[in-house]
Structure formats: structure tokens, C-alpha cells
Design an enzyme around this catalytic site. Structure first.
Site, PDB file in Angstrom:
ATOM      1  N   GLU A 186      -8.450  -4.815   5.305  1.00  0.00           N
ATOM      2  CA  GLU A 186      -7.854  -4.590   3.600  1.00  0.00           C
ATOM      3  C   GLU A 186      -6.936  -5.229   2.998  1.00  0.00           C
ATOM      4  OE1 GLU A 186      -8.321  -0.445   5.084  1.00  0.00           O
ATOM      5  OE2 GLU A 186      -9.114   0.098   3.183  1.00  0.00           O
TER       6      GLU A 186
ATOM      7  N   ARG B 153      -2.502  -2.086  -3.381  1.00  0.00           N
ATOM      8  CA  ARG B 153      -3.685  -1.113  -3.470  1.00  0.00           C
ATOM      9  C   ARG B 153      -3.554  -0.073  -4.103  1.00  0.00           C
ATOM     10  NH1 ARG B 153      -5.749   1.817   2.213  1.00  0.00           N
ATOM     11  NH2 ARG B 153      -7.720   2.360   1.285  1.00  0.00           N
TER      12      ARG B 153
ATOM     13  N   ASN C 115       0.991  -1.236  -0.127  1.00  0.00           N
ATOM     14  CA  ASN C 115       0.191   0.143  -0.067  1.00  0.00           C
ATOM     15  C   ASN C 115       0.931   1.363  -0.012  1.00  0.00           C
ATOM     16  OD1 ASN C 115      -1.759   2.068   0.478  1.00  0.00           O
ATOM     17  ND2 ASN C 115      -2.690   1.053   2.079  1.00  0.00           N
TER      18      ASN C 115
ATOM     19  N   ARG D 216     -10.992  16.386   7.176  1.00  0.00           N
ATOM     20  CA  ARG D 216     -11.585  16.676   6.071  1.00  0.00           C
ATOM     21  C   ARG D 216     -13.011  17.167   6.607  1.00  0.00           C
ATOM     22  NH1 ARG D 216     -10.494  11.269   2.987  1.00  0.00           N
ATOM     23  NH2 ARG D 216      -9.207  10.946   4.556  1.00  0.00           N
TER      24      ARG D 216
ATOM     25  N   HIS E 156     -12.884   3.886  -0.024  1.00  0.00           N
ATOM     26  CA  HIS E 156     -12.627   2.494   0.954  1.00  0.00           C
ATOM     27  C   HIS E 156     -13.459   1.487   0.466  1.00  0.00           C
ATOM     28  CE1 HIS E 156     -12.591   6.066   4.364  1.00  0.00           C
ATOM     29  NE2 HIS E 156     -11.443   5.484   4.053  1.00  0.00           N
TER      30      HIS E 156
END
Ligand code: AMP
Length: 400
Positions: A385, A91, A7, A241, A180
Site C-alpha cells: 500500500e 493514507r 499512515n 470483527r 482496503h
């Protein structure tokens, strides 16, 4: 089968060496500060001591070289040679509209990743750099790209089209993509196992609540809505965010504060969310502590976050025309009974009723926390993940 999962971020790289017989990580690690002074690798073999290596790492190629050396190191490595690695699963953040599933990397796939550089400017170049570095160092080892956006390519047009001139969608592909995806796909599959029902018969709402947060409506195994949008800025208010806001606020801030569009973008991505609102922290543990001590803005940030999640759950219940299960995952969703209780306490209207004892006890395990007989199940499912990437990679390699 042994699969290396990578990743790559703009200046960091996370990895896991997965053994697919046990579906567990033989080793995991993190490289930080790639391209910066003070770069280092932290390697953790399963059941062993962590190893920290300080090195000069000008780019991702150098970082991956160091990871591969760590994996076969005679003292703390977990393989005897790189030949034992059957495949690498990467990823990748953005696949645009071309990619609707995980794919074996070839020239066309690399071009698709490059075409999305503008849509994922921090991640896609790093993801491609990681793929190219592996090709150079492990030529002949198959590589698979697993995209964060792919799971959401099943969203219908009415869910992904924005109310702006259609030509802008045609010209620049401005639309909702959703993110996601790997996490939402994994936890919805696991929820079906926990519920003992086929995924193809379930209507689920998956709540990935962490530093970045998003909700997905999953209908019969397919994503039909995700709260993130063209970029991961839309949707819930997050750690730093802003999430949803009136678009007119952007030019207003530019004018009033005399700052550029890029500066507003940075402000909304890095200085907003619960951090900007509370002035305390982007970490929910710090927020909770400050709120308990009477900090009004910290409590307000928590209240806004919970309100946002409830609002999306209500909207998705309407889109799905009923909900069989709600999933909580990621750092906050898995570890905060208080946040789960606050979100669930007014969802009786869709059949939610959680058991306080089960909710308090549910940390880091797959568990149904609803009261016996509740119409809508509520589950805590730790996301994984890396395992999802490894499973997709294995499936593709086995078909070769
Ligand atoms: P993630 O991005 O999935 O790693 O989630 C990180 C966030 O999870 C952190 O910012 C924390 O706010 C939150 N978190 C992790 N553990 C806890 C906990 N025990 N209680 C409340 N929040 C937590």
C-alpha cells in the site's frame, strides 16, 4: 523523487521514506502510543540496525516532528535535509462520496476529510492531524491524500445501496463504501503484469486476507463490488470483527445483555470474529496450532472463515460473469498455503485448479500458483500500500 508516506492511526503512525527511482523504501518505521505514557518510535533504515527512541509524544504533531528528525539524523537518518522530500503521501481512510481518486491536499480536501469524521471516527481525525502537522513543519512541500474508499467509488448503485428507506441514504449517506482500496488497486495492477494481459481486459477477484479482510470484484480495472460496507465491519468474518450478520441480532443482544448500542458495536468490532468464535486468538497462526491440537472451536473458526471467502468468490464470479484471475494478498493470503488450498478446493466450477507445489512454495513473492492450462489463474501477490500511495503521489506531483 523522494516521497514520505504516512499512515496515521488514532494512537500510532507508520511511515516509509520512498525513493521513487528504485521504487523502494530507504527507511521505514512506526510510532506507537501517541498521546499515551511510554510512546516510542522504531526506525529502520534500509540495511541498517533498528533504532528505538522513547519520547513524550502528546499528539501527532510531536510524533511527526520526531519522524522527521529520525529521517535526517546524522547517524541513522537517510536524508541530509528535509528539503530533499519532494512530497508527502497520506493514507486517509474515508473520503465519503466526494472523493473518487487521490488528490492534492487543499482546504476543500481537508474539509472533505473532516466531513467524514463520523464515518471513520478512529482514523479520519488522525489522518487530518497528520496532514496539518506536516503543513506546519514542511510548509511548501506538496501533500497528497490517498483514500482507502476512493478505488470503490466506481461501484454501481445496485452494489452500494442498502435495502433501507432511500431517505436515509440521502440524509446520512448510509451506503456501502468499501475499504482496503489502495491494496486492491495495487494487487490488481500487479496481477495484470503477472498474467501478461492488459488490466482493462481482465475480470479479477482480489482477496485481501489479513487481520482485516475484504474481497473486491475488479472488472476491467475498476472496483464493482467490495465486501466491506458502510464501515469495515461488514463482509467476511475477520480477526476480531464479526462480518455479516442478521441486523436483528444487534437489538436482541442489547436487550438480553442489557448493553448499549455502542457496547454492541465494540463487541462486534473487537471481541468477535475468529477471536470471539474460537476463544483462542485473532491470529490465524495460533488458530491453526490450536486446531491441529484438536481444539474444536479453533477449527470451526477456520472453517467459517474459509466458507465465507468461498461464498463471496462465488457471488463475485456471478457479478463479473466469469473470472480470469483470483488474487491472494495480505498477511494470511500471502503466507498461508493451507488457507489458499482450503478456499480453492471447491472452485473447480469457475475454472480454478491450483498446483500444490507452487502453492506451498509461494511465500512473499508475486507468483501464479495455478496448474498449467487452468481457466482461472490463481495468484499470490504481496500487497504494498505504501508503494501505491507513493506512486499516486508521484503522478499528481508530476502533473503540477
Ligand atoms: P495483516 O493484517 O495483513 O498484517 O495480517 C495479519 C494476519 O496474517 C495475522 O493475524 C496472521 O493470522 C496472518 N498470518 C501472517 N503470517 C502467517 C502465516 N505464516 N501463516 C498463517 N497466517 C499468517
Amino acid at each position: 523523487m523522494k516521497i514520505l508516506v504516512l499512515n496515521c492511526g488514532s494512537s500510532s503512525l507508520k511511515y516509509q521514506m520512498m525513493d521513487m527511482e528504485t521504487k523502494s523504501a530507504m527507511a521505514k518505521g512506526l510510532v506507537e502510543r501517541i498521546g499515551l505514557p511510554g510512546a516510542m518510535l522504531t526506525h529502520r533504515p534500509k540495511g541498517g540496525e533498528k533504532e528505538v527512541i522513547i519520547a513524550d509524544l502528546p499528539d501527532h504533531t510531536a510524533a511527526i516532528k520526531l519522524v522527521l528528525q529520525a529521517v535526517i539524523d546524522p547517524n541513522f537518518g537517510v536524508l541530509t535535509s528535509l528539503e530533499e522530500i519532494d512530497a508527502v503521501g497520506h493514507r486517509v481512510l474515508h473520503g465519503g462520496e466526494k472523493v473518487s481518486g487521490s488528490v492534492l491536499v487543499n482546504a476543500e480536501v481537508k474539509q472533505a476529510i473532516e466531513e467524514c469524521f463520523e464515518l471513520g471516527p478512529l482514523h479520519n481525525p488522525a489522518n487530518l492531524a497528520g496532514i496539518i502537522a506536516c503543513e506546519q513543519m514542511m510548509s511548501g512541500t506538496p501533500q497528497v491524500a490517498v483514500f482507502d474508499t476512493a478505488f470503490h467509488q466506481t461501484m454501481p448503485p445496485e452494489a452500494y445501496i442498502y435495502g433501507i428507506p432511500y431517505e436515509l441514504y440521502e440524509k446520512y449517506k448510509i451506503r456501502r463504501y468499501g475499504f482496503h482500496g489502495t491494496s486492491h488497486k495495487y494487487v490488481s495492477q500487479r496481477a495484470a503484469v503477472v498474467m501478461g494481459k492488459p488490466l482493462e481486459k481482465l475480470k479479477l477477484i482480489s482477496c485481501h486476507l489479513g487481520n482485516g479482510s475484504s474481497l473486491t470484484a475488479v472488472k476491467y480495472g475498476k472496483s464493482v463490488e467490495n465486501s466491506m460496507g458502510f464501515t469495515p465491519l461488514e463482509g467476511l468474518m475477520m480477526g476480531t470483527r464479526s462480518g455479516d450478520l442478521d441486523p436483528a441480532i444487534v437489538p436482541f443482544i442489547m436487550k438480553k445483555e442489557r448493553i448499549s448500542g455502542d457496547a454492541v458495536n465494540a463487541l462486534l468490532n473487537k471481541k468477535s470474529g475468529v477471536l470471539g468464535l474460537s476463544g483462542v486468538s485473532s491470529d490465524f497462526r495460533d488458530l491453526q496450532k490450536a486446531a491441529d491440537e484438536g481444539n474444536y472451536r479453533a477449527q470451526l473458526a477456520l472453517d467459517v472463515f474459509v466458507h465465507d471467502v468461498k461464498k463471496y468468490i462465488g457471488a463475485y464470479a456471478a457479478i463479473l460473469d466469469g473470472v480470469d484471475g483470483i488474487i491472494f494478498t495480505a498477511g494470511l493470503g500471502e503466507n498461508s498455503p493451507l488457507i489458499r488450498r482450503s478456499i480453492c478446493d471447491t472452485l473447480g466450477c469457475i475454472g480454478v485448479s491450483i498446483d500444490d507445489e507452487k502453492n506451498e512454495a509461494a511465500v512473499g513473492q508475486e507468483v501464479d500458483i495455478s496448474k498449467w492450462g487452468a481457466r482461472c489463474k490463481v495468484m499470490v501477490i504481496p500487497t504494498n500500500e505504501e508503494l501505491m500511495i507513493a506512486l499516486d503521489t508521484e503522478e499528481i506531483i508530476q502533473k503540477m
